[in-house]
Design a protein around this motif. Sequence first.
Motif, PDB file in Angstrom:
ATOM      1  N   UNK A  56       0.846  -1.229   0.116  1.00 27.39           N
ATOM      2  CA  UNK A  56      -0.051   0.003   0.020  1.00 27.39           C
ATOM      3  C   UNK A  56       0.936   1.340  -0.079  1.00 27.39           C
ATOM      4  N   UNK A  57       0.200   2.263  -0.421  1.00 26.94           N
ATOM      5  CA  UNK A  57       0.842   3.726  -0.169  1.00 26.94           C
ATOM      6  C   UNK A  57      -0.112   4.784  -0.380  1.00 26.94           C
ATOM      7  N   UNK A  58      -0.008   5.654   0.343  1.00 28.36           N
ATOM      8  CA  UNK A  58      -0.881   6.863   0.194  1.00 28.36           C
ATOM      9  C   UNK A  58      -0.213   8.398   0.042  1.00 28.36           C
ATOM     10  N   UNK A  59      -0.960   9.223  -0.669  1.00 29.63           N
ATOM     11  CA  UNK A  59      -0.376  10.446  -1.162  1.00 29.63           C
ATOM     12  C   UNK A  59      -1.587  11.320  -0.595  1.00 29.63           C
ATOM     13  N   UNK A  60      -0.958  12.450  -0.406  1.00 33.35           N
ATOM     14  CA  UNK A  60      -1.846  13.660   0.129  1.00 33.35           C
ATOM     15  C   UNK A  60      -1.683  15.109  -0.476  1.00 33.35           C
ATOM     16  N   UNK A  61      -2.416  15.837  -0.576  1.00 30.69           N
ATOM     17  CA  UNK A  61      -2.232  17.283  -0.935  1.00 30.69           C
ATOM     18  C   UNK A  61      -1.381  18.142   0.039  1.00 30.69           C
ATOM     19  N   UNK A  62      -0.552  18.727  -0.722  1.00 26.74           N
ATOM     20  CA  UNK A  62       0.515  19.377   0.161  1.00 26.74           C
ATOM     21  C   UNK A  62      -0.268  20.362   1.138  1.00 26.74           C
ATOM     22  N   UNK A  63      -1.498  20.879   0.664  1.00 30.66           N
ATOM     23  CA  UNK A  63      -1.986  22.025   1.635  1.00 30.66           C
ATOM     24  C   UNK A  63      -3.058  21.414   2.375  1.00 30.66           C
ATOM     25  N   UNK A  64      -3.293  20.031   2.581  1.00 32.90           N
ATOM     26  CA  UNK A  64      -4.146  19.345   3.321  1.00 32.90           C
ATOM     27  C   UNK A  64      -5.611  19.612   3.149  1.00 32.90           C
ATOM     28  N   UNK A  65      -6.005  20.354   1.995  1.00 34.19           N
ATOM     29  CA  UNK A  65      -7.238  20.600   1.710  1.00 34.19           C
ATOM     30  C   UNK A  65      -8.039  19.331   0.945  1.00 34.19           C
ATOM     31  N   UNK A  66      -7.311  18.838  -0.364  1.00 34.14           N
ATOM     32  CA  UNK A  66      -8.028  17.948  -1.108  1.00 34.14           C
ATOM     33  C   UNK A  66      -7.773  16.572  -0.475  1.00 34.14           C
ATOM     34  N   UNK A  67      -8.713  15.644  -1.033  1.00 32.60           N
ATOM     35  CA  UNK A  67      -8.760  14.200  -0.512  1.00 32.60           C
ATOM     36  C   UNK A  67      -7.344  13.636  -0.568  1.00 32.60           C
ATOM     37  N   UNK A  68      -6.893  12.707   0.292  1.00 33.42           N
ATOM     38  CA  UNK A  68      -5.898  11.953   0.202  1.00 33.42           C
ATOM     39  C   UNK A  68      -6.300  10.645  -0.923  1.00 33.42           C
ATOM     40  N   UNK A  69      -5.174  10.123  -1.373  1.00 33.52           N
ATOM     41  CA  UNK A  69      -5.480   8.952  -2.399  1.00 33.52           C
ATOM     42  C   UNK A  69      -4.610   8.035  -1.997  1.00 33.52           C
ATOM     43  N   UNK A  70      -5.123   6.590  -1.781  1.00 29.37           N
ATOM     44  CA  UNK A  70      -4.441   5.355  -1.244  1.00 29.37           C
ATOM     45  C   UNK A  70      -4.164   4.452  -2.433  1.00 29.37           C
ATOM     46  N   UNK A  71      -3.421   3.625  -2.466  1.00 26.28           N
ATOM     47  CA  UNK A  71      -3.149   2.560  -3.370  1.00 26.28           C
ATOM     48  C   UNK A  71      -2.778   1.314  -2.855  1.00 26.28           C
ATOM     49  N   UNK A  72      -3.711   0.397  -3.388  1.00 23.73           N
ATOM     50  CA  UNK A  72      -3.698  -0.985  -2.513  1.00 23.73           C
ATOM     51  C   UNK A  72      -3.341  -1.946  -3.566  1.00 23.73           C
TER      52      UNK A  72
END
Length: 147
Positions: A56-72
């Motif tokens: 798994x992996x997870x990415x996030x918006x640098x500003x913490x505003x937009x939804x995070x995205x996970x990879x499974x």
Amino acid sequence: MTTNWTLTIDCADPALVARFWCTALGYTEADPPQGWDTWEDWLTDLNVPKDEWNDGASISDLNGVLPSISFLKVPEPRTVKNRLHLDLQVAGGRAVPQHLREQRIRATAETLIEAGATLVREIPMENSTTLDHLWMQDPEGNDFCVV
């Protein structure tokens, strides 16, 4: 009442696909959970076997505003066209002159191709030969558009 949500993308290589989407969206690898300095510390403390660390992996918006995205990580390959996809809205909308919109779309596509994307097809505006958007796929074949 709204519900908190994230987007999860099934894939064979979560780290590879996460890196691609960081480039595509300007996101960054998500920070480890609060209380751990690194993901390795978190995985170790939870006794996750090392051979599962890329599941798994997870990415996030640098500003913490937009939804995070996970990879499974999943065992089966993609077999049909996505019914849900992301549109990368880079052109600025119909109020922007067409030549500038097309320039922005093509520049973004070039960057994404260098990062591992594939161009599937150029989609013209309805009843025209003028470019509307590009249909593309990420390194594992997940569809998205550059608009």
